[in-house]
Design a protein around this motif. Structure first.
Motif: not given
Length: 389
Positions: A7-29
């Motif tokens: 349940a915790a992973a499912r709550r966190v996953a949408p927040r990870l998804a919202a940031r994924a494109a920016g970190h992929d684009r910039d190569g940032t952690f």
């Protein structure tokens, strides 16, 4: 436990998804992602409850990793490294410790490291090296005893989370006997630990898998297990943490590709095309099949770790997850069309991330060779032209 962690992973996953494109684009952690994982208590996922953790089984880890990867595969991949360290430590039971000759003070050190993880400490893995990959028997990083501990010197590559973790699991060979390979949990703080920014990759761009240079002295209790030479033994006893743990991540990446394709195709009114529906159907079936292979491997790991048939499923899971993720993501891009190949489109990122699944150790070719030798009745850990580890 598993229900709460999942349940915790499912709550966190949408927040990870919202940031994924920016970190992929910039190569940032994705520093914020790991703050979320820490706040959710997931750093203690594999830590026994008596030490403040959630006490997950391997099956519990696989379910959590798959959900996290549906949010951001790069974050889930780095989390996998931490789970591998804590999971292997947690699996060092008193019975196994006695069989391996692990001293009582090493068990106390194990408990301390696990308790620190449950409290929020995060561990990365520094095993691979340039030219030899993850083969422990070929490492050039060395260690030798010195007053008060061990001197470790060498260089590692593909160290996911480099520069961000609290400590690094470092594999090194003994100066005195090159056949002896040991592992140390090296704190991030000391002088002599240097991160060289080298990670600029096709996929999984947000993992910060930079090179790590070491010339450090660590206390004696940082030798994991308290006995030299356990690294290769652990690789034989717990291949699931070196092989199948990646598989759960790439099942999540494949599922994320199907999710992204459904959203894209529906928004553009392409969901009525029979060819598109057929691609989605095949992708759904393939992803489910790979997921079931991971589930079966995890079930067997929890019931009979190290068993011959268990290990077959471990290698099957890695092979199927890696190839399936790449094939599913490619098919979803074709279903979506040219617009999905633009930088910044979720499917473009997922296509690149998915392509990495077959390349993590053990690679798909190595997995297939292992399984082929087993099918022929040989010993796949010994009957190979080059060492597995």
């Amino acid at each position: 436990m598993t229900v709460d962690a999942l349940a915790a992973a499912r709550r966190v996953a949408p927040r990870l998804a919202a940031r994924a494109a920016g970190h992929d684009r910039d190569g940032t952690f994705p520093v914020e992602d790991f703050a979320d994982l820490r706040s959710a208590g997931l750093f203690g996922l594999m830590v026994p409850p008596r030490l403040g953790g959630l006490g997950a089984t391997f099956a519990g880890y696989a379910a959590v990793a798959t959900e996290l990867a549906r949010g951001n595969g790069a974050t889930a991949l780095v989390f996998n490294m931490h789970a591998s360290v804590t999971g292997a430590l947690g699996a060092l039971t008193e019975e196994l410790a006695e069989a391996l000759g692990v001293p009582s003070e090493a068990l106390a050190a194990r408990d301390r490291l696990l308790a620190e993880a449950a409290a929020g400490a995060w561990y990365a893995v520094a095993m691979s090296e340039r030219g030899v990959g993850s083969r422990l028997s070929k490492l050039s990083t060395t260690y030798e005893p010195v007053e008060g501990g061990y001197h470790i010197k060498g260089a590692k590559t593909f160290c996911s989370g480099a520069g961000h973790a609290d400590a690094y699991l470092v594999a090194a060979r003994s100066v005195a006997d090159q056949s002896v390979v040991s592992q140390f949990l090296v704190p991030a703080g000391p002088d002599g630990l240097h991160v060289e920014p080298t990670w600029d990759s096709l996929g999984m761009r947000a993992t910060a898998s930079h090179d790590l240079h070491l010339d450090v002295v660590v206390p004696a209790d940082r030798l994991l297990g308290g006995v030299e030479g356990l690294a290769l033994v652990v690789a034989q006893l717990m291949p699931h943490w070196l092989v199948a743990s990646y598989a759960a991540v790439y099942v999540g990446v494949a599922r994320a590709a199907v999710d992204a394709a459904v959203e894209h195709l529906t928004a553009r009114g392409l969901d009525g095309l029979p060819a598109v529906r057929a691609r989605l159907g095949r992708a759904d079936a393939a992803t489910a099949a790979a997921g079931l292979a991971v589930t079966e491997a995890a079930r067997r790991v929890d019931g009979a770790p190290g068993d011959a048939e268990t290990n077959r499923w471990v290698w099957r899971a890695k092979l199927l997850a890696g190839t399936t993720a790449a094939e599913v993501a490619a098919s979803m891009v074709e279903a979506a069309g040219t617009s999905a190949t633009r930088r910044g489109h979720p499917l473009e990122r997922l296509y690149r991330d998915a392509r990495c699944g077959s390349l993590h150790p053990a690679t798909s070719d190595v997995c297939a060779d292992w399984l082929g030798i087993a099918a022929l009745g040989g010993d796949p850990d010994l009957d190979a032209s080059t060492p597995r580890w």
